[in-house]
Design a protein around this motif. Structure first.
Motif, PDB file in Angstrom:
ATOM      1  N   THR A  38       0.751  -1.187   0.003  1.00  0.00           N
ATOM      2  CA  THR A  38      -0.003  -0.010  -0.338  1.00  0.00           C
ATOM      3  C   THR A  38       0.737   1.262   0.114  1.00  0.00           C
ATOM      4  O   THR A  38       2.226   1.492   0.439  1.00  0.00           O
ATOM      5  CB  THR A  38      -1.042   0.027   1.317  1.00  0.00           C
ATOM      6  N   ASN A  39       0.251   2.315  -0.383  1.00  0.00           N
ATOM      7  CA  ASN A  39       0.845   3.786  -0.516  1.00  0.00           C
ATOM      8  C   ASN A  39       0.300   4.536   0.729  1.00  0.00           C
ATOM      9  O   ASN A  39       0.337   5.704   0.738  1.00  0.00           O
ATOM     10  CB  ASN A  39       0.732   4.374  -1.536  1.00  0.00           C
ATOM     11  N   MET A  40       0.017   3.821   1.702  1.00  0.00           N
ATOM     12  CA  MET A  40      -0.972   4.534   2.760  1.00  0.00           C
ATOM     13  C   MET A  40       0.096   5.222   3.655  1.00  0.00           C
ATOM     14  O   MET A  40      -0.257   5.892   4.581  1.00  0.00           O
ATOM     15  CB  MET A  40      -1.992   3.498   3.471  1.00  0.00           C
ATOM     16  N   GLY A  41       1.384   5.010   3.593  1.00  0.00           N
ATOM     17  CA  GLY A  41       2.562   5.770   4.259  1.00  0.00           C
ATOM     18  C   GLY A  41       2.447   7.300   3.733  1.00  0.00           C
ATOM     19  O   GLY A  41       2.925   8.062   4.572  1.00  0.00           O
ATOM     20  N   ASN A  59       4.781  10.000   5.692  1.00  0.00           N
ATOM     21  CA  ASN A  59       5.547   9.421   6.712  1.00  0.00           C
ATOM     22  C   ASN A  59       5.344   8.012   6.849  1.00  0.00           C
ATOM     23  O   ASN A  59       4.839   7.337   7.581  1.00  0.00           O
ATOM     24  CB  ASN A  59       4.900  10.261   7.955  1.00  0.00           C
ATOM     25  N   PRO A  60       6.022   7.106   5.811  1.00  0.00           N
ATOM     26  CA  PRO A  60       5.995   5.629   5.555  1.00  0.00           C
ATOM     27  C   PRO A  60       6.667   5.063   6.762  1.00  0.00           C
ATOM     28  O   PRO A  60       6.077   3.988   7.385  1.00  0.00           O
ATOM     29  CB  PRO A  60       6.721   5.438   4.494  1.00  0.00           C
ATOM     30  N   ASP A  72       5.984  -8.918   4.856  1.00  0.00           N
ATOM     31  CA  ASP A  72       4.579  -9.296   4.700  1.00  0.00           C
ATOM     32  C   ASP A  72       3.577  -8.182   4.466  1.00  0.00           C
ATOM     33  O   ASP A  72       2.772  -8.299   3.872  1.00  0.00           O
ATOM     34  CB  ASP A  72       4.063  -9.892   6.272  1.00  0.00           C
ATOM     35  N   ILE A  73       4.241  -7.030   4.807  1.00  0.00           N
ATOM     36  CA  ILE A  73       3.477  -5.689   4.340  1.00  0.00           C
ATOM     37  C   ILE A  73       4.331  -4.552   3.970  1.00  0.00           C
ATOM     38  O   ILE A  73       5.419  -4.554   4.573  1.00  0.00           O
ATOM     39  CB  ILE A  73       2.717  -5.257   5.762  1.00  0.00           C
ATOM     40  N   VAL A  74       4.151  -4.223   2.799  1.00  0.00           N
ATOM     41  CA  VAL A  74       4.991  -3.144   2.391  1.00  0.00           C
ATOM     42  C   VAL A  74       4.113  -1.670   2.084  1.00  0.00           C
ATOM     43  O   VAL A  74       2.973  -1.522   1.523  1.00  0.00           O
ATOM     44  CB  VAL A  74       5.731  -3.493   0.796  1.00  0.00           C
ATOM     45  N   ILE A  75       4.728  -0.534   2.833  1.00  0.00           N
ATOM     46  CA  ILE A  75       4.162   0.466   3.018  1.00  0.00           C
ATOM     47  C   ILE A  75       4.943   1.580   2.347  1.00  0.00           C
ATOM     48  O   ILE A  75       6.133   1.901   2.923  1.00  0.00           O
ATOM     49  CB  ILE A  75       3.790   1.020   4.350  1.00  0.00           C
TER      50      ILE A  75
END
Lengths: 102, 447
Positions: B81-84, B87-88, B163-166
């Motif tokens: 997701t790009n929800m970072g 501020n990732p 497992d999660i990429v931000i």
């Protein structure tokens, strides 16, 4: 007749540029779209709404045309005073375009 | 031959959450991608981060992760997701806390940084695409500058076992290209494959827009079940073709028509779709219905990626003030026109400093002006007068709505339902940086 009877459309936006795809319901009608719906006519159809140039791209494999209209969103989605800042509703205006009956 | 299943759990920051839960539970996904970052959103996030260094990421990150994390873990689905946003790193820390609270320890959570280019370009002579002026001319009004980064750091994070990429400002299709390149072991100079992967990302990135959303036109294009629209799944083959589908029983539809609209969405030249990964060519793409709600899309290609990366600039451009009031019944249009004329005169009389003003009758000419709407030629039963203007200060913007509100007791007969609003304007402009001046980095956290 209206374009809406033989084609569908979707609007997208980037800055002050609006792009509208025009897709034949039946691929057999693509040649007709290509002949009748020229960039010049689309520019005239939108009148004062589109201040800049209109460029047309052809995608025969999808039976579709793509119109890119510059200076069409009152300065762009983030700053325009227009109610529909994205110009999402412009595709519906394109489908109101008159073409000769087959 | 193995097929990879990748789903889209959001098409914009405020998107519905239940369709993502449905995908996580029933989609049998390898990857679930959330695209939540519009150009303006990152400028707003940058402002939030300035006020609070721990903020600046998507405010719905927690809610979305809490909703999907358990079913994703159960199905072995990894999240990108790009929800970072701005501020990732803080977003990854928040994600680690949420995972911990849900009882998932040892999850690997990657933050991708390096898109923030404010220090690099503030005060520089780089040319602004929209007006040709140097970036330095923006002075203090420049609030954010984020380079569009590509799929490479995302694929690298997945290779490290995330497992999660931000991410922050990654290009939308790259959120999908990263997992595909990683899973199939494609190369980042295989332009043909990258073009295909970019098409897949482009098809899926707006979530419901390929499964029947932004499509229905009753009587011409009917779509059932839009209140419980299913979000899309791409079944991707090693050759780069994709079958677009959705969870069985969900609302909406996947047809050649919905796919064609999304393939061309926001495109300019279909033969040259520029991303940080590739110049993709969608001009020869073909779509084929191969089953109910199953459409095969193939035929994209690509060529050498651009050397310059686009940088999105967030610029403080003052405020807009707005007021609206409604009129109905016989003579509604004339009373609405009178209302607009009164406000126009009042704004001049009282000296409201607006650099630009707009006067609309909603229901008549607000969307397309008088030239197109006059062709309808009808007298509406009701109209809504709308006045909007741009100002440099909030106080000045408030005066516009107030001049509409005073129409209650000072304006035409029967005016009702006044609303007023003031909004800060964050304009978005663009410039370009050589990719050598942008250095994406992966930071791995553990829950």
């Amino acid at each position: 007749m209206k374009l809406r009877q033989i084609a569908h459309a979707r609007t997208g936006d980037k800055g002050d540029t609006s792009s509208i795809s025009l897709i034949a319901f039946d691929p057999k009608d693509y040649a007709r779209l290509a002949q009748e719906v020229t960039a010049t006519r689309v520019k005239a159809h939108f009148g004062a709404l589109v201040a800049g140039e209109v460029i047309r791209y052809e995608i025969p494999s999808l039976g579709a045309l793509n119109f890119v209209m510059r200076q069409a969103l009152g300065g762009g989605v983030t700053r325009s005073l227009i109610l529909d800042t994205h110009g999402k509703s412009l595709s519906s205006a394109l489908l109101d375009f008159d073409i000769p009956d087959a | 031959m193995k097929t990879l299943r990748i789903g889209a759990g959001a098409g914009y920051a405020g998107d519905r959450i239940e369709p993502a839960i449905e995908l996580a539970q029933k989609g049998a996904l390898d990857y679930l991608v959330f695209e939540c970052l519009a150009e303006r959103t990152i400028a707003l996030a940058q402002q939030a981060r300035r006020k609070n260094p721990a903020a600046g990421f998507d405010p719905l990150l927690g809610e979305r992760l809490q909703a999907v994390l358990a079913p994703c873990r159960q199905a072995g689905t990894r999240i990108v997701t790009n929800m970072g946003a701005a501020n990732p790193l803080a977003a990854a820390e928040a994600a680690a806390r949420i995972a911990g609270k849900l009882g998932f320890s040892g999850l690997k959570i990657a933050a991708v940084t390096g898109d923030d280019a404010l220090e690099t370009i503030a005060g520089s002579k780089l040319s602004i695409e929209e007006n040709g002026k140097p970036v330095s001319a923006l002075g203090d009004s420049l609030v954010s500058a984020n380079a569009y980064i590509g799929a490479e750091p995302i694929a690298a994070a997945l290779a490290e076992g995330a497992d999660i990429v931000i991410t922050g400002r990654a290009a939308d299709p790259s959120l999908f290209v990263g997992p595909l390149v990683h899973a199939f072991g494609w190369s980042f100079d295989d332009w043909h494959r990258l073009g295909q992967a970019t098409l897949i990302g482009h098809l899926l990135e707006c979530a419901g827009q390929v499964t029947g959303g932004y499509f229905a036109d009753p009587g011409v294009k009917d779509v059932a079940g839009l209140a419980r629209l299913g979000f899309p799944i791409g079944e991707v083959s090693e050759d780069g073709s994709v079958v677009v589908t959705k969870v069985e029983g969900s609302g909406g539809q996947v047809t050649p028509a919905t796919c064609k609209e999304q393939i061309l969405y926001e495109l300019h030249d279909p033969a040259r779709y520029l991303t940080p990964d590739v110049i993709a060519d969608f001009s020869q793409v073909r779509v084929t219905q191969i089953g109910p709600n199953r459409v095969l899309v193939e035929g994209a290609s690509g060529q050498l990626r651009p050397e310059l990366l686009k940088v999105s600039l967030g610029v403080a451009e003052g405020f807009t003030g707005e007021g609206q009031i409604s009129y109905a019944g016989p003579g509604a249009r004339a009373r609405g026109e009178l209302a607009l004329a009164i406000v126009r005169e009042r704004l001049a009389l009282t000296g409201v400093a607006a650099s630009e003003l707009r006067f609309d009758l909603i229901g008549l000419d607000a969307l397309h002006g008088t030239a197109l709407s006059a062709r309808g030629g009808h007298e509406p039963y009701e109209v809504r007068a709308r006045v909007a203007g741009r100002t440099t200060s909030r106080a000045e913007a408030e005066r516009i709505g107030r001049e509409v509100e005073t129409l209650y007791t000072n304006g035409p007969a029967g005016g009702g339902g006044v609303t007023t609003s003031v909004r800060e304007v964050l304009g978005v402009l663009s410039t370009y940086l050589p990719r050598t001046q942008v250095a994406p980095a992966v930071h791995m956290l553990e829950s």
